[in-house]
Motif scaffolding. Sequence first.
Motif, mmCIF file in Angstrom:
data_model
loop_
_atom_site.group_PDB
_atom_site.id
_atom_site.type_symbol
_atom_site.label_atom_id
_atom_site.label_comp_id
_atom_site.label_asym_id
_atom_site.label_seq_id
_atom_site.Cartn_x
_atom_site.Cartn_y
_atom_site.Cartn_z
ATOM 1 N N CYS A 138 92.153 39.897 -7.230
ATOM 2 C CA CYS A 138 93.362 40.553 -7.570
ATOM 3 C C CYS A 138 94.598 40.468 -6.725
ATOM 4 O O CYS A 138 95.715 39.962 -6.962
ATOM 5 C CB CYS A 138 93.383 41.716 -8.222
ATOM 6 S SG CYS A 138 92.365 41.611 -9.758
ATOM 7 N N ARG A 178 95.694 36.965 -5.590
ATOM 8 C CA ARG A 178 96.235 35.932 -6.772
ATOM 9 C C ARG A 178 97.685 35.845 -6.752
ATOM 10 O O ARG A 178 97.846 34.631 -6.863
ATOM 11 C CB ARG A 178 95.685 36.758 -8.148
ATOM 12 C CG ARG A 178 96.083 35.855 -9.488
ATOM 13 C CD ARG A 178 95.271 34.401 -9.157
ATOM 14 N NE ARG A 178 94.314 34.225 -9.994
ATOM 15 C CZ ARG A 178 93.200 33.258 -9.764
ATOM 16 N NH1 ARG A 178 93.425 32.695 -8.782
ATOM 17 N NH2 ARG A 178 92.094 33.234 -10.588
ATOM 18 N N PRO A 179 98.580 36.655 -6.258
ATOM 19 C CA PRO A 179 100.088 36.281 -6.167
ATOM 20 C C PRO A 179 100.342 35.416 -4.910
ATOM 21 O O PRO A 179 101.526 34.582 -5.013
ATOM 22 C CB PRO A 179 100.730 37.713 -6.010
ATOM 23 C CG PRO A 179 99.904 38.627 -6.768
ATOM 24 C CD PRO A 179 98.398 38.023 -6.166
ATOM 25 N N ASP A 236 98.138 32.666 -4.435
ATOM 26 C CA ASP A 236 97.494 31.484 -4.796
ATOM 27 C C ASP A 236 98.466 30.598 -5.554
ATOM 28 O O ASP A 236 99.490 30.696 -5.835
ATOM 29 C CB ASP A 236 96.302 31.800 -5.880
ATOM 30 C CG ASP A 236 95.337 32.540 -5.453
ATOM 31 O OD1 ASP A 236 94.938 32.460 -4.116
ATOM 32 O OD2 ASP A 236 94.625 33.015 -6.187
ATOM 33 N N GLN A 253 100.449 28.716 -7.677
ATOM 34 C CA GLN A 253 101.052 29.036 -8.973
ATOM 35 C C GLN A 253 101.592 28.041 -9.839
ATOM 36 O O GLN A 253 102.151 28.289 -10.933
ATOM 37 C CB GLN A 253 102.628 29.971 -8.768
ATOM 38 C CG GLN A 253 102.225 31.301 -7.817
ATOM 39 C CD GLN A 253 101.425 32.088 -8.568
ATOM 40 O OE1 GLN A 253 101.543 32.576 -9.638
ATOM 41 N NE2 GLN A 253 100.232 32.576 -7.856
ATOM 42 N N HIS A 255 99.281 31.738 -12.565
ATOM 43 C CA HIS A 255 100.537 32.538 -12.665
ATOM 44 C C HIS A 255 100.555 33.559 -13.658
ATOM 45 O O HIS A 255 101.073 34.680 -13.385
ATOM 46 C CB HIS A 255 101.459 31.351 -13.137
ATOM 47 C CG HIS A 255 103.056 31.999 -13.449
ATOM 48 N ND1 HIS A 255 103.635 32.319 -12.064
ATOM 49 C CD2 HIS A 255 103.674 32.330 -14.461
ATOM 50 C CE1 HIS A 255 104.895 32.617 -12.652
ATOM 51 N NE2 HIS A 255 104.990 32.742 -14.007
ATOM 52 N N SER A 272 98.519 36.395 -11.851
ATOM 53 C CA SER A 272 99.407 36.903 -10.953
ATOM 54 C C SER A 272 100.507 37.807 -11.459
ATOM 55 O O SER A 272 100.651 38.970 -10.807
ATOM 56 C CB SER A 272 100.360 35.858 -10.138
ATOM 57 O OG SER A 272 99.532 34.939 -9.615
ATOM 58 N N GLU A 273 101.024 37.564 -12.655
ATOM 59 C CA GLU A 273 102.076 38.336 -13.141
ATOM 60 C C GLU A 273 101.463 39.729 -13.707
ATOM 61 O O GLU A 273 101.903 40.838 -13.514
ATOM 62 C CB GLU A 273 102.853 37.837 -14.295
ATOM 63 C CG GLU A 273 103.825 36.482 -13.572
ATOM 64 C CD GLU A 273 104.937 37.177 -12.825
ATOM 65 O OE1 GLU A 273 105.639 38.219 -13.253
ATOM 66 O OE2 GLU A 273 105.258 36.382 -11.838
#
Length: 150
Positions: free
Chosen positions: A9, A12-13, A15, A17, A23, A26-27
């Motif tokens: 987690c 993830r932002p 990685d 997108q 994406h 990430s959000e």
Amino acid sequence: MKVYLDNCCYNRPFDDQSQDRIHIESEAVLAVLKACESGLLTVLSSPVVRMEIDKFSNEDKREKVLALYSLANPDVPFTEEIKKRAEELRSKSSIRLMDSLHVATAEAGKADAMLTTDDKLIKACAKLNLGTQVMNPVTFLLEAAKGDEK
């Protein structure tokens, strides 16, 4: 409500997108962390997460991930009980060592949910009797929204 995020987690932002799933996840992670900042959620921290972050060879990414991780508090201390529970989880499933430590830590911290983007981990955990739900951050937000509608 208390949640525990594994390293998937926090990463993830950062990685690629360009893939829709990444994406969206990430959000969702950023929304969970924003809810933590505003006091709507408590995101638990742990030495297990910190140890994995500290192993990053890419210093720039490590600093970015640490900035997100800094929102997590309070810390769930690593104990012998967590280690034993992780070993028990591994003996009953295909869960890898670090994942079992994350699950055991989330349970010890009495997290309502442990969030991960690892589908294999979610599937393996669904077969176990756990003290916390293991789910994708998108699923978590959708379920939280359902609860708000009641």
